[in-house]
Design a protein around this motif. Structure first.
Motif, PDB file in Angstrom:
ATOM      1  N   SER A 381       0.847  -1.193   0.000  1.00 29.64           N
ATOM      2  CA  SER A 381       0.000   0.000   0.000  1.00 29.64           C
ATOM      3  C   SER A 381       0.884   1.246   0.000  1.00 29.64           C
ATOM      4  CB  SER A 381      -0.911   0.015   1.230  1.00 29.64           C
ATOM      5  OG  SER A 381      -1.797  -1.080   1.209  1.00 29.64           O
ATOM      6  N   PRO A 382       0.521   2.288  -0.750  1.00 30.69           N
ATOM      7  CA  PRO A 382       1.386   3.470  -0.890  1.00 30.69           C
ATOM      8  C   PRO A 382       1.480   4.303   0.379  1.00 30.69           C
ATOM      9  CG  PRO A 382      -0.734   3.849  -1.957  1.00 30.69           C
ATOM     10  CD  PRO A 382      -0.709   2.400  -1.560  1.00 30.69           C
ATOM     11  N   GLU A 383       0.559   4.116   1.331  1.00 33.88           N
ATOM     12  CA  GLU A 383       0.536   4.975   2.510  1.00 33.88           C
ATOM     13  C   GLU A 383       1.760   4.829   3.406  1.00 33.88           C
ATOM     14  OE1 GLU A 383      -3.616   4.450   1.080  1.00 33.88           O
ATOM     15  OE2 GLU A 383      -1.960   3.074   1.541  1.00 33.88           O
ATOM     16  N   ALA A 384       2.541   3.774   3.223  1.00 32.20           N
ATOM     17  CA  ALA A 384       3.751   3.615   4.034  1.00 32.20           C
ATOM     18  C   ALA A 384       4.868   4.522   3.555  1.00 32.20           C
ATOM     19  CB  ALA A 384       4.227   2.165   4.011  1.00 32.20           C
ATOM     20  N   GLU A 385       4.898   4.818   2.266  1.00 28.42           N
ATOM     21  CA  GLU A 385       6.037   5.531   1.698  1.00 28.42           C
ATOM     22  C   GLU A 385       5.788   7.013   1.492  1.00 28.42           C
ATOM     23  OE1 GLU A 385       7.466   3.686  -1.808  1.00 28.42           O
ATOM     24  OE2 GLU A 385       8.025   1.822  -0.804  1.00 28.42           O
ATOM     25  N   SER A 386       4.611   7.398   1.034  1.00 25.72           N
ATOM     26  CA  SER A 386       4.419   8.795   0.647  1.00 25.72           C
ATOM     27  C   SER A 386       3.021   9.276   1.008  1.00 25.72           C
ATOM     28  CB  SER A 386       4.650   8.967  -0.861  1.00 25.72           C
ATOM     29  OG  SER A 386       3.706   8.208  -1.601  1.00 25.72           O
ATOM     30  N   HIS A 387       2.900  10.591   1.095  1.00 24.53           N
ATOM     31  CA  HIS A 387       1.606  11.232   1.271  1.00 24.53           C
ATOM     32  C   HIS A 387       0.941  11.398  -0.093  1.00 24.53           C
ATOM     33  CE1 HIS A 387       1.980  12.341   5.524  1.00 24.53           C
ATOM     34  NE2 HIS A 387       3.258  12.536   5.280  1.00 24.53           N
ATOM     35  N   ARG A 388      -0.305  11.853  -0.057  1.00 29.30           N
ATOM     36  CA  ARG A 388      -0.982  12.179  -1.310  1.00 29.30           C
ATOM     37  C   ARG A 388      -0.241  13.302  -2.027  1.00 29.30           C
ATOM     38  NH1 ARG A 388      -7.052  14.569  -1.692  1.00 29.30           N
ATOM     39  NH2 ARG A 388      -5.846  16.477  -2.108  1.00 29.30           N
ATOM     40  N   LYS A 389       0.252  14.266  -1.235  1.00 34.67           N
ATOM     41  CA  LYS A 389       1.072  15.357  -1.781  1.00 34.67           C
ATOM     42  C   LYS A 389       2.532  14.948  -1.648  1.00 34.67           C
ATOM     43  CE  LYS A 389       2.085  20.289  -1.085  1.00 34.67           C
ATOM     44  NZ  LYS A 389       1.723  21.502  -0.287  1.00 34.67           N
ATOM     45  N   VAL A 390       3.224  14.835  -2.777  1.00 31.67           N
ATOM     46  CA  VAL A 390       4.598  14.345  -2.811  1.00 31.67           C
ATOM     47  C   VAL A 390       5.518  15.465  -3.286  1.00 31.67           C
ATOM     48  CG1 VAL A 390       6.188  12.661  -3.825  1.00 31.67           C
ATOM     49  CG2 VAL A 390       3.839  11.999  -3.271  1.00 31.67           C
ATOM     50  N   ARG A 391       6.537  15.787  -2.489  1.00 31.20           N
ATOM     51  CA  ARG A 391       7.482  16.842  -2.837  1.00 31.20           C
ATOM     52  C   ARG A 391       8.586  16.295  -3.725  1.00 31.20           C
ATOM     53  NH1 ARG A 391       5.030  17.615   1.787  1.00 31.20           N
ATOM     54  NH2 ARG A 391       4.558  19.721   2.521  1.00 31.20           N
ATOM     55  N   ARG A 392       8.980  17.115  -4.679  1.00 27.83           N
ATOM     56  CA  ARG A 392      10.055  16.803  -5.595  1.00 27.83           C
ATOM     57  C   ARG A 392      11.018  17.991  -5.658  1.00 27.83           C
ATOM     58  NH1 ARG A 392       9.207  12.154  -5.004  1.00 27.83           N
ATOM     59  NH2 ARG A 392       8.387  10.663  -6.520  1.00 27.83           N
ATOM     60  N   PRO A 393      12.229  17.817  -6.207  1.00 29.81           N
ATOM     61  CA  PRO A 393      13.164  18.945  -6.268  1.00 29.81           C
ATOM     62  C   PRO A 393      12.602  20.139  -7.042  1.00 29.81           C
ATOM     63  CG  PRO A 393      14.286  16.877  -6.755  1.00 29.81           C
ATOM     64  CD  PRO A 393      12.836  16.570  -6.694  1.00 29.81           C
ATOM     65  N   TRP A 394      11.722  19.870  -7.976  1.00 25.49           N
ATOM     66  CA  TRP A 394      11.172  20.935  -8.825  1.00 25.49           C
ATOM     67  C   TRP A 394       9.876  21.538  -8.278  1.00 25.49           C
ATOM     68  CZ3 TRP A 394       6.562  18.706  -9.761  1.00 25.49           C
ATOM     69  CH2 TRP A 394       6.518  17.307  -9.881  1.00 25.49           C
TER      70      TRP A 394
END
Length: 500
Positions: A381-394
């Motif tokens: 399940s994706p909830e272990a790794e990231s939030h719905r809002k995912v930050r990137r360098p850009w």
């Protein structure tokens, strides 16, 4: 190693002009599972405003401000962080108004290699320094008391000792490691007898009652040259891998990135296991001391620890965000996603709400959250790794909706930023500009899109999105295809070093 007699302490005090500079080293490589669902692998707890308006990282960056002990404190802290977090770490450090030196671990190897990279960075110009090393995800309530402990620790470090800050325990806590006190020195300082792993409840109670054990704060003060010498002696594989990686480093936006292949050869080990547990042995010519730290320290290692560190109402409740209590006692509640969280008649309960998950737990069982996150990972399940809002360098993207063969994202690209030149094997993308201007590369074409204009990126076509403007670019991306995972990206060119 010297024992710092009264004469030697006086000699150190008189030689202020010869004191080494102090370099604050912040270890920010944690992945963070115990404060789930707010803390995720891609956004761990040091990047979160757990107990105040600042993130824990920002509070740590500011921790040496006002330090006045006659030492020359380097204006730039060294922050060692993971490759997946360096852009957010850099951004938060800049928001703090501090020009930090970011050293990026290409892969996770725990705190001993991280401190070795920091020591290499601090001595890169041929000068020695005293490293004041602290985790990025702890809380300190009394900064003057911390500064006093650091001043004392730096005196011992100047003389060649490896120093840790120990916290006299206030309760029998099974969540901390302990330090057994050795012979007393001056200023309440002790030699280190040995480090003890997290004990069972009965043994922890015996430790506290004996008065011979302090909590291990994870904070260390040591000369960079001493650390490099001791790590070379005790852990030559770590030393060799870190030196090789640092000699072949590259820089991206001012961040130091040691060579990934060389660094991957380093064993993964903590400062405690790699070095501190060996001090005092007959064949180890280095000594360790522990300095008392009574400054309202907390490792914030659980939601119960967060509750303990926060201000509470008259009924023992603590809250973050939009929270209402009605007949509740000793409850912690947090609204991360903006929804109202109402707790009625709850006692000793933790309630944490985010955009994509809600945690409800008994405060006495919060240590079990780590196992829960492991289960979420096993279920992919994706909830272990990231939030719905995912930050990137850009910038960031927010996953608005998804279903069978489609996904909708809101994408925000910072002014002057650009995504990698990339291609997808399994999905096509539709881009709609909401505000700002987009510079689009699609195959051999390059063109501008303005507000309310759109384009289509077919499967298998190289493409890139850039923001050439002075305001954030906001757009809606609709993905369609048989597979929509984030790993379906082939990068050909990337300013943030993510190719390969």
């Amino acid at each position: 190693m010297v024992d710092l007699s009264e004469t030697e302490v006086a000699a150190v005090d008189e030689a202020i002009e010869n004191r080494l500079r102090l370099v604050q080293v912040i270890l920010a490589g944690g992945s963070g599972t115990r404060l789930w669902p707010v803390s995720r692998e891609q956004f761990p707890k040091q990047l979160i405003d757990v107990v105040g308006d600042q993130s824990l990282l920002q509070a740590t960056v500011a921790r040496m401000a006002g330090f006045d002990g006659g030492w020359n404190v380097a204006p730039e802290p060294v922050i060692v962080c993971g490759a997946e977090h360096y852009f957010t770490t850099y951004e938060q450090a800049c928001q703090s108004g501090v020009s930090a030196r970011i050293v990026v671990e290409p892969t996770r190897r725990d705190t001993a290699p991280a401190l070795t990279l920091a020591a290499l960075n601090a001595t890169a110009q041929g000068q020695d320094a005293i490293l004041v090393t602290m985790p990025a995800d702890h809380a300190i309530a009394d900064l003057p008391a911390l500064h006093h402990a650091i001043d004392t620790a730096a005196r011992y470090a100047q003389a060649g000792d490896i120093v840790t800050l120990g916290v006299p325990p206030t309760r029998a806590d099974t969540g901390f490691g302990y330090i057994r006190l050795g012979d007393p020195l001056q200023d309440g300082v002790h030699r280190i007898d040995r480090f003890v792993e997290k004990p069972a409840a009965e043994l922890a109670a015996q430790y506290v009652e004996s008065g011979n054990y302090w909590w291990n704060s994870g904070m260390f003060v040591v000369r960079a040259s001493v650390w490099l010498s001791v790590i070379e002696l005790l852990q030559p594989d770590i030393y060799a891998a870190c030196v090789g990686a640092y000699e072949n480093l590259k820089t991206v936006d001012g961040c130091v990135i040691p060579a990934a292949m060389e660094f991957a050869r380093s064993p993964s080990d903590s400062i405690d296991y790699a070095v501190m547990e060996h001090l005092g042995k007959p064949d180890v010519p280095f000594s360790g001391v522990v300095v008392p730290l009574e400054a309202g320290w907390s490792d914030l290692g659980s939601w119960d620890a967060v509750w303990q560190a926060m201000e509470k109402d008259e009924f023992g409740n603590a809250a973050n965000g939009r929270v209402l209590f009605e007949g509740a006692t000793s409850t912690y509640a947090r609204s991360q996603g903006g929804r109202l969280v109402a707790c009625v008649g709850t006692t000793d309960i933790v309630v944490v709400e985010t955009d994509d998950a809600v945690l409800v737990a008994d405060r006495s069982h919060v240590q079990e959250i780590k196992g829960l996150v492991s289960r979420i990972k096993r279920e992919k399940s994706p909830e272990a790794e990231s939030h719905r809002k995912v930050r990137r360098p850009w910038g960031f993207y927010d996953s608005i909706d998804h279903g069978d063969r489609f996904q909708v994202k809101r994408i925000v690209v910072s002014p002057g930023a650009r995504l990698s030149l990339q291609m997808h094997h399994h999905r096509a993308e539709h881009w709609i500009v909401v505000s700002g201007t987009a510079l689009v590369t699609r195959g051999d074409e390059q063109f501008l899109l303005s507000e309310n204009e759109s384009t289509y990126i077919p499967i298998g076509i190289k493409h890139r999105l850039e923001n050439p403007g002075c305001v954030p670019l906001q757009m809606i991306e609709v993905q369609s295809g048989a597979y929509l995972g984030e790993d379906d990206i082939v990068r050909y060119d990337d300013k943030y070093g993510r190719c390969g």
